[in-house]
Design an enzyme around this catalytic site. Structure first.
Site, short mmCIF file in Angstrom:
data_model
loop_
_atom_site.label_atom_id
_atom_site.label_comp_id
_atom_site.label_asym_id
_atom_site.label_seq_id
_atom_site.Cartn_x
_atom_site.Cartn_y
_atom_site.Cartn_z
N GLU A 269 -0.25 -7.99 4.14
CA GLU A 269 -0.54 -6.88 2.81
C GLU A 269 -1.67 -7.54 1.92
O GLU A 269 -1.57 -8.96 1.65
CB GLU A 269 0.84 -6.96 2.05
CG GLU A 269 0.58 -6.00 0.97
CD GLU A 269 1.99 -5.92 0.32
OE1 GLU A 269 2.36 -4.79 -0.44
OE2 GLU A 269 2.91 -6.69 0.49
N LYS B 9 0.74 2.83 0.72
CA LYS B 9 2.23 2.53 0.64
C LYS B 9 2.72 3.39 -0.26
O LYS B 9 2.44 3.81 -1.51
CB LYS B 9 2.03 1.12 -0.10
CG LYS B 9 3.41 0.35 -0.10
CD LYS B 9 3.42 -1.00 -0.80
CE LYS B 9 4.55 -1.88 -0.92
NZ LYS B 9 4.48 -3.24 -1.31
N CYS C 223 5.22 -3.52 3.50
CA CYS C 223 6.10 -4.21 2.88
C CYS C 223 7.47 -3.78 2.56
O CYS C 223 8.32 -3.26 3.26
CB CYS C 223 5.32 -4.87 1.87
SG CYS C 223 6.41 -6.55 1.12
#
Length: 280
Positions: free
Chosen positions: A44, A118, A155
């Site tokens: 990330e 994300k 994540c």
């Protein structure tokens, strides 16, 4: 397209500056290509520290356009050089005030196939991401790459089963999950959630975590990156919990059809009964 895909991931320590961080990943990519890897993914916001441990406006300096920013352009050159598909997670600025936690997917010929932004943005101690990022608005793309159909989930997303499922419905064979997760918060979930998602959705997952303690906080990123197959089994060993590492594994995509025929989870889905799942 070969059934067996040699895939790679990198878990890395922060070097202290963007230039050396990118250069380190370029060298890992070249090493992976020399060993026959055809696809690689990074952690990330790979070209920056995990600055979300603090809430300070100075950290907007890590943001850059996608796909026209310097890092993605450099990764396009790397993809052409190595002949690999590359998953490139960066801090994206779309326009003033519009910032996203993003991954670009670059095909083996250097073409940017698109981006994933994300969806789920945490805001808890040590992970102050809502200060920086808007929630993703680009859907759940699966990219038709030189190695097959590749998706991305970033994540904190991994705690939400809906996105994993949508990526499967969109045809994913391999999903990269670049992360920055620390030892004290939810380490025991790390080797539980992604294998469970691989089983539920019957595809391969590449789970990538940072490693080490960085300058903006005391989060202890514990590495232990891995590949997991559609049966929920690790492909080879899990990476170190304290040292950076290049992980290369052979993934047999033929296993996806085998498992889907045996377990038939997609056949037995009941979308007609799931309306309540999307009610606020």
């Amino acid at each position: 397209m070969a059934d067996v895909v040699r895939a790679a991931l990198v878990q890395a320590t922060w070097t202290g500056d963007t230039e050396s961080m990118i250069a380190k990943h370029e060298e890992y990519a070249r090493a992976a290509a020399a060993q026959g890897a055809k696809v690689i993914g990074f952690q990330e916001v790979f070209n920056a520290p995990y600055f979300c441990q603090v809430q300070e406006p100075e950290h907007y300096r890590w943001a850059e356009p996608v796909p026209d920013g310097p890092t993605v352009r450099r990764m396009q050159d790397l993809a052409r050089e190595t002949g690999m598909v590359i998953v490139v997670p960066v801090f994206e600025v779309e326009q003033s005030g519009f910032y996203y936690n993003t991954a670009a997917v670059i095909d083996a010929d250097g073409t940017v196939l698109g981006t994933y932004r994300k969806h789920h943005i945490p805001q808890v101690k040590g992970f102050w991401e809502k200060y920086y990022f808007k929630p993703g608005n680009a859907g759940w793309p699966v990219f038709d790459t030189a190695v097959g159909k590749v998706g991305v989930y970033i994540c904190y997303d991994r705690h939400f089963p809906e996105g994993w499922r949508q990526l499967g419905l969109n045809g994913a064979q391999l999903v990269y999950n670049p992360s920055a997760t620390s030892r004290g918060l939810s380490a025991y979930l790390w080797q539980l959630e992604q294998p469970a998602a691989a089983v539920a959705n019957e595809y391969f997952i590449a789970a990538i975590n940072r490693v080490g303690v960085e300058e903006y906080g005391d989060n202890d990123f514990y590495g232990t990156s891995y590949f997991v197959d559609p049966r929920g089994q690790f492909v080879g060993d899990v990476a170190s919990d304290s040292k950076e590492e290049l992980v290369i594994r052979d993934l047999d995509f033929a296993l996806i059809d085998e498992v889907r025929q045996q377990w038939a989870f997609y056949r037995d889905r009941r979308p007609d009964a799931y309306d309540g799942l999307v009610q606020p």
